[in-house]
Every structure is written in C-alpha cells, then in structure tokens.
Design an enzyme around this catalytic site. Structure first.
Site, PDB file in Angstrom:
ATOM      1  N   GLU A 221       5.259  -3.896  12.130  1.00  0.00           N
ATOM      2  CA  GLU A 221       4.173  -2.906  12.176  1.00  0.00           C
ATOM      3  C   GLU A 221       2.991  -3.518  11.443  1.00  0.00           C
ATOM      4  OE1 GLU A 221       3.789  -0.341  13.908  1.00  0.00           O
ATOM      5  OE2 GLU A 221       5.850  -0.313  14.643  1.00  0.00           O
TER       6      GLU A 221
ATOM      7  N   ASN B 117       0.791  -1.236   0.000  1.00  0.00           N
ATOM      8  CA  ASN B 117       0.000   0.000   0.000  1.00  0.00           C
ATOM      9  C   ASN B 117       0.823   1.287   0.000  1.00  0.00           C
ATOM     10  OD1 ASN B 117       0.707  -0.449   2.684  1.00  0.00           O
ATOM     11  ND2 ASN B 117      -1.147   0.500   3.469  1.00  0.00           N
TER      12      ASN B 117
ATOM     13  N   CYS C 257      -2.879   1.677   6.843  1.00  0.00           N
ATOM     14  CA  CYS C 257      -2.975   1.138   8.204  1.00  0.00           C
ATOM     15  C   CYS C 257      -3.508   2.201   9.140  1.00  0.00           C
ATOM     16  CB  CYS C 257      -1.613   0.653   8.666  1.00  0.00           C
ATOM     17  SG  CYS C 257      -0.362   1.924   8.583  1.00  0.00           S
TER      18      CYS C 257
HETATM   19  P1  NAD Z   1       0.299  -9.078   4.228  1.00  0.00           P
HETATM   20  O1  NAD Z   1       0.486  -9.374   5.662  1.00  0.00           O
HETATM   21  O2  NAD Z   1      -0.557  -9.981   3.429  1.00  0.00           O
HETATM   22  O3  NAD Z   1       1.713  -9.073   3.490  1.00  0.00           O
HETATM   23  C1  NAD Z   1       2.783  -8.233   3.913  1.00  0.00           C
HETATM   24  C2  NAD Z   1       4.089  -8.833   3.438  1.00  0.00           C
HETATM   25  O4  NAD Z   1       4.355 -10.036   4.172  1.00  0.00           O
HETATM   26  C3  NAD Z   1       4.093  -9.251   1.968  1.00  0.00           C
HETATM   27  O5  NAD Z   1       5.358  -8.976   1.425  1.00  0.00           O
HETATM   28  C4  NAD Z   1       3.821 -10.747   2.045  1.00  0.00           C
HETATM   29  O6  NAD Z   1       4.266 -11.453   0.904  1.00  0.00           O
HETATM   30  C5  NAD Z   1       4.608 -11.107   3.287  1.00  0.00           C
HETATM   31  N1  NAD Z   1       4.173 -12.313   4.000  1.00  0.00           N
HETATM   32  C6  NAD Z   1       2.918 -12.801   4.131  1.00  0.00           C
HETATM   33  N2  NAD Z   1       2.916 -13.889   4.924  1.00  0.00           N
HETATM   34  C7  NAD Z   1       4.199 -14.075   5.326  1.00  0.00           C
HETATM   35  C8  NAD Z   1       4.851 -15.028   6.169  1.00  0.00           C
HETATM   36  N3  NAD Z   1       4.176 -16.007   6.776  1.00  0.00           N
HETATM   37  N4  NAD Z   1       6.181 -14.927   6.376  1.00  0.00           N
HETATM   38  C9  NAD Z   1       6.891 -13.920   5.787  1.00  0.00           C
HETATM   39  N5  NAD Z   1       6.336 -13.003   4.964  1.00  0.00           N
HETATM   40  C10 NAD Z   1       4.995 -13.068   4.748  1.00  0.00           C
HETATM   41  O7  NAD Z   1      -0.196  -7.552   4.127  1.00  0.00           O
HETATM   42  P2  NAD Z   1      -0.616  -6.713   2.834  1.00  0.00           P
HETATM   43  O8  NAD Z   1      -1.934  -7.201   2.317  1.00  0.00           O
HETATM   44  O9  NAD Z   1       0.523  -6.625   1.877  1.00  0.00           O
HETATM   45  O10 NAD Z   1      -0.805  -5.253   3.473  1.00  0.00           O
HETATM   46  C11 NAD Z   1      -1.959  -4.864   4.159  1.00  0.00           C
HETATM   47  C12 NAD Z   1      -1.743  -4.947   5.664  1.00  0.00           C
HETATM   48  O11 NAD Z   1      -0.597  -4.172   6.021  1.00  0.00           O
HETATM   49  C13 NAD Z   1      -2.892  -4.343   6.471  1.00  0.00           C
HETATM   50  O12 NAD Z   1      -3.168  -5.165   7.569  1.00  0.00           O
HETATM   51  C14 NAD Z   1      -2.323  -2.991   6.947  1.00  0.00           C
HETATM   52  O13 NAD Z   1      -2.920  -2.490   8.114  1.00  0.00           O
HETATM   53  C15 NAD Z   1      -0.895  -3.343   7.151  1.00  0.00           C
HETATM   54  N6  NAD Z   1      -0.039  -2.156   7.115  1.00  0.00           N
HETATM   55  C16 NAD Z   1       0.497  -1.718   8.299  1.00  0.00           C
HETATM   56  C17 NAD Z   1       1.284  -0.565   8.308  1.00  0.00           C
HETATM   57  C18 NAD Z   1       1.902  -0.070   9.588  1.00  0.00           C
HETATM   58  O14 NAD Z   1       2.882   0.655   9.507  1.00  0.00           O
HETATM   59  N7  NAD Z   1       1.367  -0.410  10.744  1.00  0.00           N
HETATM   60  C19 NAD Z   1       1.528   0.129   7.118  1.00  0.00           C
HETATM   61  C20 NAD Z   1       0.963  -0.355   5.930  1.00  0.00           C
HETATM   62  C21 NAD Z   1       0.183  -1.507   5.934  1.00  0.00           C
END
Ligand code: NAD
Length: 455
Positions: free
Chosen positions: A226, A132, A260
């Site tokens: 995060e 995002n 987020c």
């Molecule tokens: P996601 O958790 O599906 O994926 C995030 C990343 O983790 C991707 O690169 C994915 O391939 C990887 N991943 C997934 N499962 C994994 C595992 N088991 N081991 C290692 N890597 C793994 O999230 P998304 O759909 O890409 O993003 C949306 C989410 O991100 C929402 O929940 C949002 O709130 C959160 N977000 C948080 C912040 C923050 O700073 N708090 C900022 C932006 C987005």
C-alpha cells in the site's frame, strides 16, 4: 545504531536502536517460523484467546502508548488517542475472525469422495511499515497475519522504532515465544526481511513499495504493497460551502497532511471563490503547535528534510504562477513545524498537483463542469481515495461510476479508514490483495483444495 528523535523537540532522543543486518533478521524469522508451525495447529479458540489477551495488554498500556506516539512521531493527542483505541479494536476483531469458516465443500466428483478447500497460513509474514500510523498499521497487518496462523516479523520505519517495540512487547506477552518480533533498522533491514520471510506486507512510499514488490516476485512469495496517494476532494456547485470547507481543511492538514489519505487537491466545479474563501478561513482556524495539547490540530512534520520538502514544493509552485492563499512558511517553535499551506492558480498537470508531497500542503483547482472534475481527479498516477461533496444523488452515482480510486467517500473526508472494510488503492497506490476486514484473509493465507476418496 539508529536514532529516533521527537519532531516537535528534535533534541529529545526517544530511542537508539540497532540497524539490524541479514543475520539478525534471519534469526528472528527462523524463531518465528518454528513458533508459527505450532501456532497454526492450535485450536482456533486458543488463537482467539491469545489475540484477545494481546488486545487487553494493549488496552492497559494505552496511556503510555498514546504518549509515546505523540512524542515519537508528533501526532496530535486527539488523533493518537483514536489510533490506539482503533488498535485495540483491531486485535479484538481479528481474535473473533479466527472462528470464521476457513474453507468450503464442493459436490463430490464421483458421489463418494469429499472435495473441499481450506485456507492455510504461509509461515512468517514480514511487515514493513511507515512511521505515520505507528501502531494502527503494524496492528492491521499483524493481527490478521496471526489470526490466520502466521508468525510475524515487523520492520518498522526508523522514525517509529520506540512505538513499534512497545507494541510488540504488549503483543508478545500474550503470544508464544518468538512468534511476533520486531527488527529495527532502515531500508537494508527491510530488504533483509523480504529476502527471508514467507510473505511480505508493505506500506510506505511508491519507490520503496515497487522495490519490495519486485524483490518479493523474484523470490516467488506473496506480496501486498500500500503506497502513496494524491487524493482529490471534488466539490460540486450544490455543496454546503462552509461545512465542506471545515471537513476538507482537516482532511488536508490534520496530522500535518502526513496521511496517505490526506486531501492534496480540491477540485471545485463552477465559481471557486466562495469555497476558496471558506477554505482559507477553515485552514487558518486550525491550531498549529505542540501535539501533546488536546486542542492542537496540526503538529510538526516528521523531519527537517520533510519540512524542507514542503517549503521547496511551495516555492516551486509559486515560481510556476501559483498563488499562495495561506501558509508557505515555517511554523513557530524549535521543531519541524510548517504553516498549513493552500495554493491555487495552477494547472491540474502541475507537479504539485501530480506528485505526493506528504505534508500540510494542498492545491485548489477550478474546473468548469463535472466531467472535467472527474478527468482531473482521475488524472494522476495514484489511485487511493477520492471524496465527493454534493447533495445530489444522481450526480453522486455518476461520479462513483467514473472514479478509479480504491476508496470513494461521498460527503466524507478523504482521510478515514474503517478497519473492518477492505482497504487499498488502484494504479501506483497499491499492489496485491486488499488489507483489513475479512479481505485480509486472502493475503495472509493460501487455499488448499483437498480430495478425500473413500477407500
Ligand atoms: P518509506 O517508503 O520511506 O518507508 C516505509 C518503510 O519501508 C520503512 O520501514 C522503510 O525503512 C522501509 N524501506 C524503505 N526502502 C526500502 C526498501 N528498498 N526495501 C525494503 N524496505 C524499505 O515511507 P515513509 O516515509 O515511512 O512513509 C510515508 C509514505 O507512506 C507516504 O508515501 C505515504 O503515502 C505512504 N503511506 C501509505 C499508506 C497506505 O495505506 N496506502 C499508509 C500510510 C503511509
């Protein structure tokens, strides 16, 4: 191979990338580790110059990066412009941070020895990022990791592969060979990163973040994660309803609610009718459509699955007695558009008020007084950010005292991050040390305490 497609035009294949396995990841990590051993010994000024050169390279690729962000993740143009400018500023900021003091001296234990501490890089930082903020999040992790002497292996979300590769290309041109690389792929590639790097910084959903944090703990490497939010905007009786409604509408629906820090709950103290009415008008005034247009406020959501999730959450909320104030249906166009959706008439413990949907959907909750507003705002598993809208300083101070989120924003939208200040949440939203600003040093380096006794 993994496909990344444009959410506004799903037949537009942006890039096809390898789904890298453990061997490819281990190779990138090893190359980065060798490069990092020399990098951390460079004079700080040389690291500063390299990071400045990376900022120059990103600045000159700005237009191309902006277009790619719009195309690959459907971010509205104005927001994409802001994100790329922020990315350049982040690299410039951390270029200067290399010149900060990196330790302290302490009183001599015996009057002759020197006792001091200094920060030392971990080796290779593995960065696992969501789609995002496809340039700013990799940048706010990579720039401090490099500034404090580490190598970087970035594992972007598959949906943002093309942007990540272009970002890394810009940076790599200014850095030693192999120091900063990208490994594309899905969750298994992310797991391989956690298994091979020396520290891991994750941003994404709570379930993935918890898995990463457990795997990092099992290896004994530093980890920060995060994760999601379920952020409240509390509106007190004295707030200027029209002004507040506009701010909240953008915080809830901007970039189709896919931040987020998006507002997903509006907690109104007292009579909710005037604010609800103003909010509906402000949400309906937002322009939904092609993210490449300057005037667009709300583009598509990232995938068809994300669209289905928003529509299903709306249906579930209605089935539980929620009242649809606006939206609740697909948007026009061939992409994954959803009309910005507002719902009221639900209890604060309803699922839609408790769990992150990550789309253009927001609930309005009515409460009788400030104490209840505080309890409702805090009454979720997450703890990322809360907004409060009031002109009363006493009320402001008492709410700031009671709120348990990592970020508190008075008369400001929940969405909004200053890259030079500490960033992070509490409870399920966050694990480990804060990101951004000078706080990032805590995570990307460790302290050595050194005693030098005179012979
Ligand atoms: P996601 O958790 O599906 O994926 C995030 C990343 O983790 C991707 O690169 C994915 O391939 C990887 N991943 C997934 N499962 C994994 C595992 N088991 N081991 C290692 N890597 C793994 O999230 P998304 O759909 O890409 O993003 C949306 C989410 O991100 C929402 O929940 C949002 O709130 C959160 N977000 C948080 C912040 C923050 O700073 N708090 C900022 C932006 C987005």
């Amino acid at each position: 191979m993994i496909e990344s497609r444009s959410p506004q035009q799903p037949n537009d294949l942006v890039v096809l990338v390898p789904d890298n396995g453990i061997e490819a990841v281990a190779e990138s990590v090893e190359l980065s580790r060798v490069a990092a051993a020399a990098w951390r010994r460079l004079p700080a000024l040389a690291r500063a110059q390299a990071l400045d050169a990376a900022a120059d390279s990103l600045a000159s690729a700005s237009t191309e990066l902006i277009d790619l962000v719009v195309r690959e993740v459907g971010k509205p143009l104005q927001e994409a412009i802001g994100e790329v400018a922020r990315t350049v500023a982040i690299f410039r900021y951390y270029a200067q941070a290399t010149l900060d003091p990196d330790g302290e001296t302490y009183p001599s234990p015996d009057g002759t020895a020197m006792l001091m501490s200094r920060r030392r890089a971990h080796g290779v930082a593995g960065l696992i990022t969501p789609w995002n903020f496809p340039v700013a999040i990799p940048a706010w992790k990579a720039a401090p990791a490099l500034a404090y002497g580490n190598g970087v292996v970035l594992k972007p979300a598959p949906e943002a592969s093309a942007v990540a590769m272009r970002l890394a290309e810009c940076c790599a041109s200014a850095l030693p060979d192999g120091l900063f690389s990208v490994v594309t792929g899905g969750a298994d590639t992310g797991r391989a990163v956690v298994e091979t790097v020396d520290a891991v910084s994750f941003t994404g959903s709570v379930p993935a973040g918890n898995t990463v944090a457990s795997a990092a703990a099992a290896r004994g490497i530093p980890c920060q994660a995060e994760m999601g939010g379920q952020n409240a905007a509390i509106v007190l009786c004295d707030a200027d309803v029209e002004g507040v409604a506009g701010v909240i509408a953008t915080a809830a629906m901007g970039y189709a609610g896919q931040k987020c820090t998006a507002t997903s709950r509006v907690v109104v103290v007292g009579n909710p009718a005037p604010l609800t009415e103003a909010l509906v008008a402000a949400v309906e005034a937002l322009i939904v459509g092609n993210p490449a247009m300057t005037s667009t406020d709300v583009g598509p959501v990232i995938t068809s699955r994300a669209r289905d999730r928003v529509l299903a959450a709306t249906e579930e909320a209605r089935a539980r007695g929620g009242r649809l104030l606006t939206g609740g249906h697909r948007g026009d166009g061939e992409g994954w558009f959803v009309a910005p959706t507002l719902i009221d008439g639900l209890r604060p413990d309803d699922r839609i008020a408790q769990e992150e949907v990550f789309g253009p959907i927001c609930v309005v909750l009515s409460v009788p007084d400030e104490a209840t507003a505080l309890a409702v705002a805090n009454g979720v598993a997450y703890g990322l950010v809360t907004s409060v809208f009031t002109e009363d300083l006493n009320r402001t101070l008492s709410l700031v005292e009671g709120l348990d989120t990592g970020l508190i924003r008075i008369n400001s939208p929940t969405s909004g991050v200053e890259f030079y200040a500490p960033f992070g949440g509490t409870k399920a939203s966050s694990f480990g040390p804060r990101e951004q600003g000078k706080a990032a040093k805590e995570f990307y380096s460790t302290t050595q305490t050194i005693t030098i006794a005179l012979a």
